[in-house]
Design a protein around this motif. Sequence first.
Motif, PDB file in Angstrom:
ATOM      1  N   SER A  67       0.860  -1.185   0.000  1.00 41.27           N
ATOM      2  CA  SER A  67       0.000   0.000   0.000  1.00 41.27           C
ATOM      3  C   SER A  67       0.893   1.230   0.000  1.00 41.27           C
ATOM      4  N   GLY A  68       0.700   2.135   0.947  1.00 41.68           N
ATOM      5  CA  GLY A  68       1.502   3.349   0.972  1.00 41.68           C
ATOM      6  C   GLY A  68       0.877   4.454   0.158  1.00 41.68           C
ATOM      7  N   LEU A  69       1.509   5.615   0.211  1.00 43.99           N
ATOM      8  CA  LEU A  69       1.061   6.751  -0.578  1.00 43.99           C
ATOM      9  C   LEU A  69       1.856   6.745  -1.883  1.00 43.99           C
ATOM     10  N   TYR A  70       2.251   7.911  -2.407  1.00 40.99           N
ATOM     11  CA  TYR A  70       3.007   7.894  -3.654  1.00 40.99           C
ATOM     12  C   TYR A  70       4.317   7.129  -3.509  1.00 40.99           C
ATOM     13  N   THR A  71       4.968   7.261  -2.357  1.00 43.17           N
ATOM     14  CA  THR A  71       6.203   6.510  -2.121  1.00 43.17           C
ATOM     15  C   THR A  71       5.842   5.082  -1.748  1.00 43.17           C
ATOM     16  N   PRO A  72       6.261   4.101  -2.557  1.00 46.68           N
ATOM     17  CA  PRO A  72       5.833   2.721  -2.316  1.00 46.68           C
ATOM     18  C   PRO A  72       6.558   2.073  -1.144  1.00 46.68           C
ATOM     19  N   GLN A  73       5.963   0.992  -0.643  1.00 43.24           N
ATOM     20  CA  GLN A  73       6.573   0.221   0.432  1.00 43.24           C
ATOM     21  C   GLN A  73       7.469  -0.890  -0.099  1.00 43.24           C
ATOM     22  N   THR A  74       7.277  -1.266  -1.370  1.00 45.90           N
ATOM     23  CA  THR A  74       8.019  -2.370  -1.954  1.00 45.90           C
ATOM     24  C   THR A  74       8.039  -2.217  -3.471  1.00 45.90           C
ATOM     25  N   ASN A  75       8.953  -2.898  -4.113  1.00 45.94           N
ATOM     26  CA  ASN A  75       8.976  -2.961  -5.562  1.00 45.94           C
ATOM     27  C   ASN A  75       8.524  -4.326  -6.085  1.00 45.94           C
ATOM     28  N   GLN A  76       8.133  -5.210  -5.173  1.00 47.32           N
ATOM     29  CA  GLN A  76       7.551  -6.484  -5.571  1.00 47.32           C
ATOM     30  C   GLN A  76       6.207  -6.231  -6.262  1.00 47.32           C
ATOM     31  N   VAL A  77       5.736  -7.211  -7.012  1.00 42.29           N
ATOM     32  CA  VAL A  77       4.513  -7.016  -7.787  1.00 42.29           C
ATOM     33  C   VAL A  77       3.466  -8.080  -7.481  1.00 42.29           C
ATOM     34  N   GLU A  78       2.244  -7.770  -7.849  1.00 39.20           N
ATOM     35  CA  GLU A  78       1.170  -8.732  -7.964  1.00 39.20           C
ATOM     36  C   GLU A  78       0.716  -8.712  -9.416  1.00 39.20           C
ATOM     37  N   TRP A  79       0.054  -9.779  -9.858  1.00 36.27           N
ATOM     38  CA  TRP A  79      -0.351  -9.800 -11.257  1.00 36.27           C
ATOM     39  C   TRP A  79      -1.581 -10.676 -11.467  1.00 36.27           C
ATOM     40  N   LEU A  80      -2.265 -10.377 -12.563  1.00 35.73           N
ATOM     41  CA  LEU A  80      -3.503 -11.067 -12.908  1.00 35.73           C
ATOM     42  C   LEU A  80      -3.520 -11.310 -14.410  1.00 35.73           C
ATOM     43  N   ALA A  81      -3.840 -12.525 -14.813  1.00 35.41           N
ATOM     44  CA  ALA A  81      -3.950 -12.870 -16.231  1.00 35.41           C
ATOM     45  C   ALA A  81      -5.371 -13.329 -16.530  1.00 35.41           C
ATOM     46  N   THR A  82      -5.957 -12.774 -17.565  1.00 35.07           N
ATOM     47  CA  THR A  82      -7.295 -13.146 -18.017  1.00 35.07           C
ATOM     48  C   THR A  82      -7.246 -13.427 -19.511  1.00 35.07           C
ATOM     49  N   VAL A  83      -8.267 -14.111 -20.026  1.00 40.20           N
ATOM     50  CA  VAL A  83      -8.307 -14.411 -21.455  1.00 40.20           C
ATOM     51  C   VAL A  83      -9.738 -14.331 -21.955  1.00 40.20           C
ATOM     52  N   GLN A  84      -9.884 -13.882 -23.186  1.00 41.81           N
ATOM     53  CA  GLN A  84     -11.174 -13.835 -23.858  1.00 41.81           C
ATOM     54  C   GLN A  84     -11.021 -14.435 -25.244  1.00 41.81           C
TER      55      GLN A  84
END
Length: 271
Positions: free
Chosen positions: A98-115
């Motif tokens: 979370s955090g404000l403009y300055t992030p707490q981490t550079n790790q990521v989350e991701w989501l993949a979808t398909v149509q």
Amino acid sequence: MQVIYNSTPMPEEDVRLSLSNRAFQYNDGFFETIMMEGGRLRFWLDHQERMREAELALHLELPDCFWDGTLEQQLLELTQQNEVSLGRLKLQVWRAGSGLYTPQTNQVEWLATVQQAAPAPEEPIHIGVCQSVRSIHSALSHVKGPQAPLYVLAGIEKQQKQQDDMLLLSLQGYVSELISSNIYWVKENVLYTPTLDTGCVNGVSRRNILRYCLEQHMEVRELQCAVGQLAEAEAVFASNVAGLRAIASIDAVPLPTQHPLISQIRKALYL
């Protein structure tokens, strides 16, 4: 519909995102649109290259699965699970924490979808010159996602003007790109396309088209160009990962739509 969330396959209704999600709060991430056809991911190596560029530009730390073949296999399995034969995959990546403009981490989350996708139409399109917004060159303009609101506003103008697409200009008034496509034109056996400093996305199809033309020993020039110069071209066309479309008119000014290079590129890269 099955999706993949942080490497875990699950039904889409089971995905839960926090209100502190940085994609929602700050648009802090990027996305890739990838076509699957014939059991393969079209232009996959170029998508990986652009994800590396986005990783560096946004100071993210993408997981190893993005590079070691795991993600590629998961995306192909996702199309099978959803019984998709011609798939339009969307991979959304955002900074974790979370955090404000300055992030707490550079790790990521991701989501993949398909149509399920339809074969790209080949009919020429009619476009207008966008007046509501302009492309903005920045350290992030070459990747997809950070400047998305510009394209949303251009899409609204497209609806209002009843055009097939809109031509965005740079802040200096030069030809830049369409809403979700790069633009090219041909004259005297030279392929032209706008320079990246006009603010256009460094499209995956753009990379492949420039590479193909160079392999065919065709001269390629990236430049800044006024809209009026397009009327002098032998053909003007647009491309993205889904396909290639000739442009039949710009603000009702007709353009030629038949050129052998268009069919050559379509056959070489998209069929």
